[in-house]
Design an enzyme around this catalytic site. Structure first.
Site, mmCIF file in Angstrom:
data_model
loop_
_atom_site.group_PDB
_atom_site.id
_atom_site.type_symbol
_atom_site.label_atom_id
_atom_site.label_comp_id
_atom_site.label_asym_id
_atom_site.label_seq_id
_atom_site.Cartn_x
_atom_site.Cartn_y
_atom_site.Cartn_z
ATOM 1 N N ASP A 271 0.841 -1.203 0.000
ATOM 2 C CA ASP A 271 0.000 0.000 0.000
ATOM 3 C C ASP A 271 0.872 1.246 0.000
ATOM 4 O O ASP A 271 1.339 1.701 1.042
ATOM 5 C CB ASP A 271 -0.917 -0.013 1.233
ATOM 6 C CG ASP A 271 -1.859 1.189 1.271
ATOM 7 O OD1 ASP A 271 -1.956 1.903 0.246
ATOM 8 O OD2 ASP A 271 -2.505 1.395 2.314
ATOM 9 N N LYS A 278 1.655 7.930 0.377
ATOM 10 C CA LYS A 278 2.046 7.972 1.787
ATOM 11 C C LYS A 278 3.423 8.603 1.932
ATOM 12 O O LYS A 278 4.224 8.563 0.989
ATOM 13 C CB LYS A 278 2.128 6.528 2.332
ATOM 14 C CG LYS A 278 0.789 5.873 2.567
ATOM 15 C CD LYS A 278 0.984 4.480 3.178
ATOM 16 C CE LYS A 278 -0.341 3.793 3.402
ATOM 17 N NZ LYS A 278 -1.187 4.447 4.420
ATOM 18 N N ASP A 289 0.199 -5.022 4.596
ATOM 19 C CA ASP A 289 -1.196 -4.651 4.381
ATOM 20 C C ASP A 289 -2.038 -5.808 3.819
ATOM 21 O O ASP A 289 -3.213 -5.638 3.518
ATOM 22 C CB ASP A 289 -1.270 -3.419 3.463
ATOM 23 C CG ASP A 289 -2.452 -2.513 3.774
ATOM 24 O OD1 ASP A 289 -3.035 -2.656 4.870
ATOM 25 O OD2 ASP A 289 -2.798 -1.675 2.914
ATOM 26 N N ASP A 348 -5.719 6.456 -0.714
ATOM 27 C CA ASP A 348 -5.092 5.667 0.352
ATOM 28 C C ASP A 348 -6.126 4.949 1.221
ATOM 29 O O ASP A 348 -5.790 4.103 2.038
ATOM 30 C CB ASP A 348 -4.207 6.585 1.210
ATOM 31 C CG ASP A 348 -3.215 5.813 2.059
ATOM 32 O OD1 ASP A 348 -3.068 4.590 1.828
ATOM 33 O OD2 ASP A 348 -2.591 6.434 2.946
ATOM 34 N N GLU A 350 -7.975 2.579 0.437
ATOM 35 C CA GLU A 350 -8.218 1.585 -0.612
ATOM 36 C C GLU A 350 -8.755 0.266 -0.078
ATOM 37 O O GLU A 350 -9.407 -0.484 -0.796
ATOM 38 C CB GLU A 350 -6.923 1.336 -1.398
ATOM 39 C CG GLU A 350 -5.937 0.318 -0.790
ATOM 40 C CD GLU A 350 -5.405 0.712 0.579
ATOM 41 O OE1 GLU A 350 -5.404 1.913 0.900
ATOM 42 O OE2 GLU A 350 -4.997 -0.184 1.342
ATOM 43 N N ARG A 352 -11.117 -0.448 2.047
ATOM 44 C CA ARG A 352 -12.591 -0.533 2.013
ATOM 45 C C ARG A 352 -13.101 -0.684 0.577
ATOM 46 O O ARG A 352 -14.157 -1.254 0.344
ATOM 47 C CB ARG A 352 -13.195 0.688 2.722
ATOM 48 C CG ARG A 352 -12.805 2.007 2.113
ATOM 49 C CD ARG A 352 -13.021 3.184 3.068
ATOM 50 N NE ARG A 352 -11.905 3.371 3.995
ATOM 51 C CZ ARG A 352 -11.846 4.331 4.912
ATOM 52 N NH1 ARG A 352 -12.846 5.187 5.029
ATOM 53 N NH2 ARG A 352 -10.800 4.421 5.710
HETATM 54 N N1 BES Z 1 -3.283 0.200 5.225
HETATM 55 C C1 BES Z 1 -3.649 1.477 5.678
HETATM 56 C C2 BES Z 1 -3.936 1.507 7.177
HETATM 57 C C3 BES Z 1 -2.746 1.449 8.090
HETATM 58 C C4 BES Z 1 -1.939 2.552 8.253
HETATM 59 C C5 BES Z 1 -2.503 0.326 8.824
HETATM 60 C C6 BES Z 1 -0.873 2.488 9.131
HETATM 61 C C7 BES Z 1 -1.459 0.279 9.717
HETATM 62 C C8 BES Z 1 -0.634 1.363 9.865
HETATM 63 C C9 BES Z 1 -4.906 1.961 4.978
HETATM 64 O O1 BES Z 1 -5.034 1.563 3.674
HETATM 65 C C10 BES Z 1 -4.845 3.457 4.968
HETATM 66 O O2 BES Z 1 -3.969 3.972 4.353
HETATM 67 N N2 BES Z 1 -5.765 4.087 5.677
HETATM 68 C C11 BES Z 1 -5.790 5.487 5.764
HETATM 69 C C12 BES Z 1 -7.228 5.934 5.661
HETATM 70 C C13 BES Z 1 -7.385 7.410 5.510
HETATM 71 C C14 BES Z 1 -6.852 7.852 4.164
HETATM 72 C C15 BES Z 1 -8.850 7.751 5.639
HETATM 73 C C16 BES Z 1 -5.183 5.895 7.113
HETATM 74 O O3 BES Z 1 -5.400 5.187 8.101
HETATM 75 O O4 BES Z 1 -4.466 6.878 7.147
HETATM 76 ZN ZN ZN Z 2 -4.107 -0.183 3.165
HETATM 77 MN MN MN Z 3 -4.053 2.885 2.336
#
Ligand code: BES
Ligand code: ZN
Ligand code: MN
Length: 498
Positions: A271, A278, A289, A348, A350, A352
């Site tokens: 991811d 990111k 991920d 990001d 993604e 869901r």
């Molecule tokens: N895979 C990430 C969630 C994640 C982040 C897990 C850090 C463990 C550590 C997910 O796909 C993501 O990027 N989520 C975003 C959502 C936001 C853009 C609403 C997040 O958590 O920042």
């Molecule tokens: Zn993710």
């Molecule tokens: Mn993500």
């Protein structure tokens, strides 16, 4: 590692190492007491001279203890007897195994499994001992030129007292082995780097599991998903050169018409965030991920090994989330398999987007219950840290069942709300919903998003963002929540002796 169940007096045990516990007060456990007696109070002397204080985590190795048939006796400190509960039991097993793996002993007899743990059965003690032992011995060194030495330790006998029915202990041992096998698979898949563990690699792994355990396996390719209309899932794959896969595995241990439990695991093999890229720091950890996917593959393997009398279907939507000339952009609108439209405000978010189509796909299997498992939100790490997974459900009884099984397994989750009040945050001016709900309660709005695709069945969602792997010096996948999920299935199958 080979395990077996033994009910023999500790002093008569012919073993390279007999492991017994001592409480902080200096009080000996039953097995330690027996050795003390046959050795003319050798252990009492060791304690009296201050060479073992019984503090949790302490160890003392004794060789050639008189009046015993073994080469060594390992004393393990258990802490205060009054405080000796599940966690302390697990810690004692871990301490013993860590010590044993660095000794010359080729086999050991573990008498710690005889120590009573409040409200827990012998079966629980055996299962946990096996799971924790294998967890402690796990290594991932396939990419190291200099491999670790083979462990000398090859066999562990787990002691149970004579009152214990052998079938109960043997069954718990088999369950522990199966669960440990599932955990190890999940950890290995998690630890593999993104350049190896791609969606195609996960699909091949699923096919291999299917072949080994006579499961049905089906892999949907991009074209299949296009025909079905899984445009939400497919939108995540657009920036990547790795083709997306939708992996489906069926284990049929129940009656032909028993409705299956369906587990859906997020399989983002890397991811980057996509166009909503990111930051660079720590981004390597986004290879984890796909730990939701790894956990459901580990779970179905364990279920097959245990030959549970139930039907289980596992669905893994697997995609690599990359930026690129063709990648989805913020503001893009897609139509999901359910027909609902989604405005992608952040590429990001993604997870869901792939899970919603997989959830809709689950409907066709007429599930008795569905659980999705996903490293879904950084917000969940903020809320619960690395201790508990976040649990959401559209049915409170189902949530309670999963919480209870998490505690039984020592793989805990915590129930978070899914109230309608939070749904408003997903409002979009241009589509049926947005894929993000802003900073407040980020884990809840992510779960709210998924709930819109889970209306036709009993459903729970586990956010494992904080629990699926460890960072820092011990960086690596944990295999969570395979233990929770397998205990849930054992319970559903009526096979949980506790
Ligand atoms: N895979 C990430 C969630 C994640 C982040 C897990 C850090 C463990 C550590 C997910 O796909 C993501 O990027 N989520 C975003 C959502 C936001 C853009 C609403 C997040 O958590 O920042
Ligand atoms: Zn993710
Ligand atoms: Mn993500």
């Amino acid at each position: 590692m080979e395990f077996s169940i033994k009910s023999k007096n500790p002093e008569k045990q012919e073993s390279a190492c007999v492991v017994v516990g001592v409480f902080e007060s200096g009080k000996l456990t039953t097995a330690a007491g027996a050795i003390d007696k046959s050795s003319n109070h050798y252990l009492s002397d060791v304690i009296r001279h201050g060479d073992m204080n019984g503090k949790a985590g302490s160890t003392t190795l004794l060789r050639d203890v008189p009046g015993t048939a073994c080469q060594r006796v390992l004393l393990v400190g258990l802490g205060k007897e009054k405080e000796f509960r599940e966690k302390e039991y697990g810690a004692a097993i871990r301490t013993a195994v860590k010590f044993l793996k660095d000794t010359g002993a080729t086999d050991a007899a573990l008498f710690l499994t005889e120590i009573p743990v409040k409200k827990k059965s012998v079966a629980w003690r055996i299962r946990q001992a096996v799971i924790i032992t294998r967890e402690t011995l796990y290594r991932f060194d396939q990419f190291k030129s200099q491999k670790n030495n083979e462990f000398l330790l090859k066999r562990i006998d787990l002691a149970v007292d004579r009152k214990t029915k052998p079938v109960i202990a043997e069954e718990a041992l088999a369950q522990g082995q199966a669960i440990a096998e599932g955990v190890a698979l999940a950890r290995t898949l998690g630890d593999l780097p993104g350049n190896i563990c791609t969606p195609a690699y996960l699909a091949d792994t699923a096919k291999r599991i299917a072949a080994d355990h006579a499961l049905e396996c089906e892999v949907l390719e991009r074209s299949d998903m296009e025909s079905l209309g899984m445009h939400s899932l497919l939108s995540v794959a657009k920036g990547s050169h790795q083709p997306p896969k939708l992996i489906v595995l069926h284990y049929k241990g129940g009656k032909a018409n028993d409705k299956p439990v369906v587990l859906v695991g997020k399989g983002i093999t890397f991811d980057t965030g996509g166009i909503s890229l990111k930051p660079g720091e720590g981004m390597d950890e986004m290879k984890f991920d796909m730990c939701g996917a790894a956990s459901v593959l580990g779970t179905i393997k364990a279920a097959a090994l245990m030959q549970l009398p139930l039907n289980l279907t596992v669905i893994v939507p697997s995609v690599e989330n990359m930026p690129g000339g063709n990648a989805s952009k913020p503001g893009d609108i897609v139509t999901s398999l359910s027909g609902q439209t989604i405005e992608i405000l952040n590429t990001d978010a993604e997870g869901r987007l792939i899970l919603c189509d997989a959830l809709t796909y689950a409907e066709r299997f007429h599930p008795t219950a569905v659980v999705d498992i996903a490293t879904l939100t950084g917000a969940c790490v903020i809320a619960l840290g690395h201790v508990a997974s976040g649990l959401f459900a559209n049915d409170d009884d189902f949530a309670a069942e999963l919480l209870a099984m998490g505690s039984e397994a020592g793989d805990r989750a915590w129930h978070l709300p899914l109230w309608d009040d939070y749904q408003d945050q997903l409002k979009s001016n241009f589509a049926d919903m947005a894929n993000i709900g802003g900073r407040p309660a980020g884990s809840v709005t992510a779960a709210c998003f998924l709930s819109r695709f889970a209306k036709k069945f009993t459903w729970a969602h586990l956010d494992i963002a904080g629990t699926a792997w460890k960072s820092g010096a011990e960086k690596g996948a944990t295999g969570r929540p395979v233990a929770l999920l397998t205990h849930f299935l054992l319970n559903r199958a009526g096979k949980l002796e506790n």
